[in-house]
Design a protein around this motif. Structure first.
Motif, PDB file in Angstrom:
ATOM      1  N   LYS A   1       1.546  -1.227  -0.012  1.00 52.61           N
ATOM      2  CA  LYS A   1      -0.257  -0.245   0.178  1.00 52.61           C
ATOM      3  C   LYS A   1       0.942   0.830  -0.242  1.00 52.61           C
ATOM      4  CE  LYS A   1      -3.865  -0.147   2.602  1.00 52.61           C
ATOM      5  NZ  LYS A   1      -4.800  -0.255   2.707  1.00 52.61           N
ATOM      6  N   ASN A   2       1.889   1.540   0.715  1.00 51.57           N
ATOM      7  CA  ASN A   2       2.698   2.710   0.765  1.00 51.57           C
ATOM      8  C   ASN A   2       4.201   2.497   0.429  1.00 51.57           C
ATOM      9  OD1 ASN A   2       2.842   0.784   3.052  1.00 51.57           O
ATOM     10  ND2 ASN A   2       1.829   2.845   4.551  1.00 51.57           N
ATOM     11  N   SER A   3       4.883   0.885  -0.162  1.00 55.53           N
ATOM     12  CA  SER A   3       6.029   0.530   0.389  1.00 55.53           C
ATOM     13  C   SER A   3       6.639   1.019   1.855  1.00 55.53           C
ATOM     14  CB  SER A   3       6.625   1.199  -1.032  1.00 55.53           C
ATOM     15  OG  SER A   3       6.320   1.219  -1.755  1.00 55.53           O
TER      16      SER A   3
ATOM     17  N   TYR B   1     -10.950  -1.381   1.787  1.00 60.10           N
ATOM     18  CA  TYR B   1      -9.468  -0.401   1.500  1.00 60.10           C
ATOM     19  C   TYR B   1      -8.493  -2.029   1.754  1.00 60.10           C
ATOM     20  CZ  TYR B   1     -12.919   3.156   1.883  1.00 60.10           C
ATOM     21  OH  TYR B   1     -14.279   3.925   1.558  1.00 60.10           O
TER      22      TYR B   1
ATOM     23  N   TYR C   1      -5.405  -4.099   0.183  1.00 57.45           N
ATOM     24  CA  TYR C   1      -5.061  -4.671  -0.817  1.00 57.45           C
ATOM     25  C   TYR C   1      -4.616  -6.133  -1.398  1.00 57.45           C
ATOM     26  CZ  TYR C   1      -2.552  -0.220  -2.473  1.00 57.45           C
ATOM     27  OH  TYR C   1      -2.967   1.268  -3.345  1.00 57.45           O
TER      28      TYR C   1
ATOM     29  N   GLU D   1      -0.775  -1.078 -11.499  1.00 62.80           N
ATOM     30  CA  GLU D   1       0.172  -0.859 -10.332  1.00 62.80           C
ATOM     31  C   GLU D   1       1.452  -1.047 -10.170  1.00 62.80           C
ATOM     32  OE1 GLU D   1      -0.530  -4.075  -5.922  1.00 62.80           O
ATOM     33  OE2 GLU D   1      -1.318  -4.462  -7.768  1.00 62.80           O
TER      34      GLU D   1
ATOM     35  N   ARG E   1       2.710   2.716 -10.668  1.00 60.78           N
ATOM     36  CA  ARG E   1       2.408   3.292  -9.470  1.00 60.78           C
ATOM     37  C   ARG E   1       1.493   2.346  -8.430  1.00 60.78           C
ATOM     38  NH1 ARG E   1       0.679   8.500  -9.257  1.00 60.78           N
ATOM     39  NH2 ARG E   1      -0.499   8.719  -7.340  1.00 60.78           N
TER      40      ARG E   1
ATOM     41  N   SER F   1      -0.152   2.908  -6.175  1.00 59.71           N
ATOM     42  CA  SER F   1      -1.226   3.354  -5.279  1.00 59.71           C
ATOM     43  C   SER F   1      -2.194   3.660  -6.160  1.00 59.71           C
ATOM     44  CB  SER F   1      -1.189   5.197  -4.618  1.00 59.71           C
ATOM     45  OG  SER F   1      -0.529   5.423  -5.432  1.00 59.71           O
ATOM     46  N   SER F   2      -2.363   3.353  -7.401  1.00 64.40           N
ATOM     47  CA  SER F   2      -3.301   3.331  -8.169  1.00 64.40           C
ATOM     48  C   SER F   2      -4.630   1.998  -8.260  1.00 64.40           C
ATOM     49  CB  SER F   2      -3.208   2.914  -9.700  1.00 64.40           C
ATOM     50  OG  SER F   2      -2.403   1.100  -9.661  1.00 64.40           O
TER      51      SER F   2
ATOM     52  N   LEU G   1      -6.330   2.569  -5.011  1.00 65.98           N
ATOM     53  CA  LEU G   1      -6.859   2.976  -4.051  1.00 65.98           C
ATOM     54  C   LEU G   1      -7.282   3.825  -4.431  1.00 65.98           C
ATOM     55  CD1 LEU G   1      -5.866   2.554  -0.401  1.00 65.98           C
ATOM     56  CD2 LEU G   1      -7.381   1.596  -2.115  1.00 65.98           C
ATOM     57  N   ASP G   2      -6.256   4.534  -5.482  1.00 68.51           N
ATOM     58  CA  ASP G   2      -6.488   5.749  -6.783  1.00 68.51           C
ATOM     59  C   ASP G   2      -7.970   5.736  -7.347  1.00 68.51           C
ATOM     60  OD1 ASP G   2      -4.038   7.354  -5.749  1.00 68.51           O
ATOM     61  OD2 ASP G   2      -3.138   6.856  -7.396  1.00 68.51           O
TER      62      ASP G   2
END
Length: 419
Positions: free
Chosen positions: A20-22, A212, A214, A253, A256, A258-259, A261-262
């Protein structure tokens, strides 16, 4: 996993990278953070209330298995006061669903939850193996998806439960958003992105506590918790349109992370512009509680949508008053230019906006379950299947087969002797 400094507890341990946020995070912190995020989703959206009976849609796969495990953990840790039940749907797919149901039965024992299994055969008179034999492998997922959604409602009604939770994760929601965009299906977009779906036409509501989370996080949680789940893909799903949307999202993905959740957030923003009477989405109140996300801004969304519609209507009205302007025929050059490229301010032959079809959720005239049409999709599909099914079945027993074979042999011998 090589040792590294965990960015949460700052202790050197074997760490993993959160998709989700590396974020570099150790196993202990990952499990705790994952469970806390699900708890925050549940609390922020007021998904449950004390004493509520909850049916967990259990397929034996990673998503539903993690959902059952997390809900059991959080129910005990935060004292939700929930009565959890596993509800499984047997689609009738040999070599796939029969094996996964064995996993669900083990989960029921491991988690100490009662299990209810409802089959397509008993509900509709068809198994998915029979449906595929009838219609082929293209389009069979439509039958399965429609039947499963209604089967969950029927199973919950059988148990007297009014709330079903499913293991849909962020990847699933993003895929659904992408599919609806590719199909241009705006009304369905609002229902697909809502974390809670309910309707005045049905007593049963649904929610997605893992909305929410992944898919990769769910796999990591199942791995570190050593959960027992079934990982084989459905033998009929490779032809599904969802697979194309999934491949597209996976490629995005990689570029990016975060794509996912975007896309989910974009779907929520677009759905907020669709009025409830068009989307057919649930009303905000269920059992006297505000259970849906963003219901307080409903009037604002309707006002903004009304302003957009008014602007579009005004533009179309102005277009009707526009006239074609032709240059004066003073010279041959001007006439030649006019003949080749007529000057128009507005091309009235251009294609207008596609009208958004209004959807009102009600009950099917035949089966009484939730539908946006007079006859629900499940009954329509069943009608098509049953038209090609013979009204009576002719069964030939073993003795009859042997008798007919003996008669044929005797007739053949008589023909030879007569010759």
């Amino acid at each position: 996993m090589p040792p590294s400094i965990c960015e949460v507890c700052h202790v050197t341990r074997a760490a993993v990278i959160r998709p989700k946020n590396s974020q570099k995070i150790c196993k202990q912190c990952f499990l705790s953070v994952f469970e806390d995020e699900i708890h925050e989703t549940i609390v922020a959206n007021s998904l449950f209330h004390r004493g509520e009976r909850i049916a967990i849609g259990a397929s034996g796969g990673k998503d539903s298995t993690v959902l059952a495990s997390v809900l059991k953990t959080l129910n005990e840790r935060h004292d939700y006061g929930l009565n959890l039940v596993l509800l499984s749907i047997d689609e009738g797919i040999r070599g796939y669903r029969d094996d996964s149901l064995e996993t669900v039965k083990r989960n029921a024992t491991q988690y100490g939850m009662p299990l209810e299994i409802v089959g397509y055969d008993e509900l509709y008179g068809w198994t998915m193996d029979q449906v595929v034999a009838q219609v082929g492998k293209k389009g069979n997922c439509t039958y399965c998806g429609v039947f499963r959604r209604q089967a969950l409602d029927r199973g919950a009604a059988k148990l007297g439960i009014k709330h079903v939770v499913t293991g849909h994760n962020a990847d699933d929601v993003a895929e659904t958003v992408m599919m609806n965009l590719l199909r241009g299906d705006l009304p369905r977009l609002a229902r697909a992105t809502s974390i809670v779906t309910a309707s005045a036409a049905s007593e049963i509501k649904r929610s997605k506590p893992l909305k929410y989370a992944y898919e990769k996080e769910i796999v990591l949680y199942a791995h570190h918790q050593k959960l027992d789940y079934f990982s084989t893909e459905c033998i009929y799903s490779p032809e599904a349109f969802r697979g194309s949307a999934r491949a597209l999202i996976k490629d995005l993905e990689k570029i990016r992370p975060s794509s996912i959740l975007d896309i989910v957030k974009s779907g929520e923003d677009m759905a907020s512009l669709v009025p409830p009477e068009i989307s057919g989405s649930a009303s905000c109140a269920a059992d006297g509680e505000d259970t849906t996300t963003g219901c307080g801004s409903q009037n604002t969304n309707n006002e903004s949508m009304a302003q957009m519609e008014a602007t579009l209507v005004a533009n179309e009205a102005a277009a009707e008053m526009e006239t074609e302007i032709k240059l004066p025929s003073g010279s041959s050059n001007i006439q030649r230019v006019e003949a080749q490229t007529p000057v128009k301010i507005h091309d009235k032959r251009s294609k207008g906006r596609r009208k958004v079809v209004k959807q009102v959720m009600g009950q099917c005239e035949r089966c009484g379950y939730l539908s946006s049409q007079k006859v629900c999709k499940a009954c329509t599909l069943l009608e098509g299947l049953n038209k090609s099914r013979p009204r009576t079945t002719v069964e030939v027993g073993i003795e009859e087969e042997e008798g007919s074979t003996t008669l044929m042999r005797q007739a053949a011998s008589l023909a030879i002797s007569a010759g």
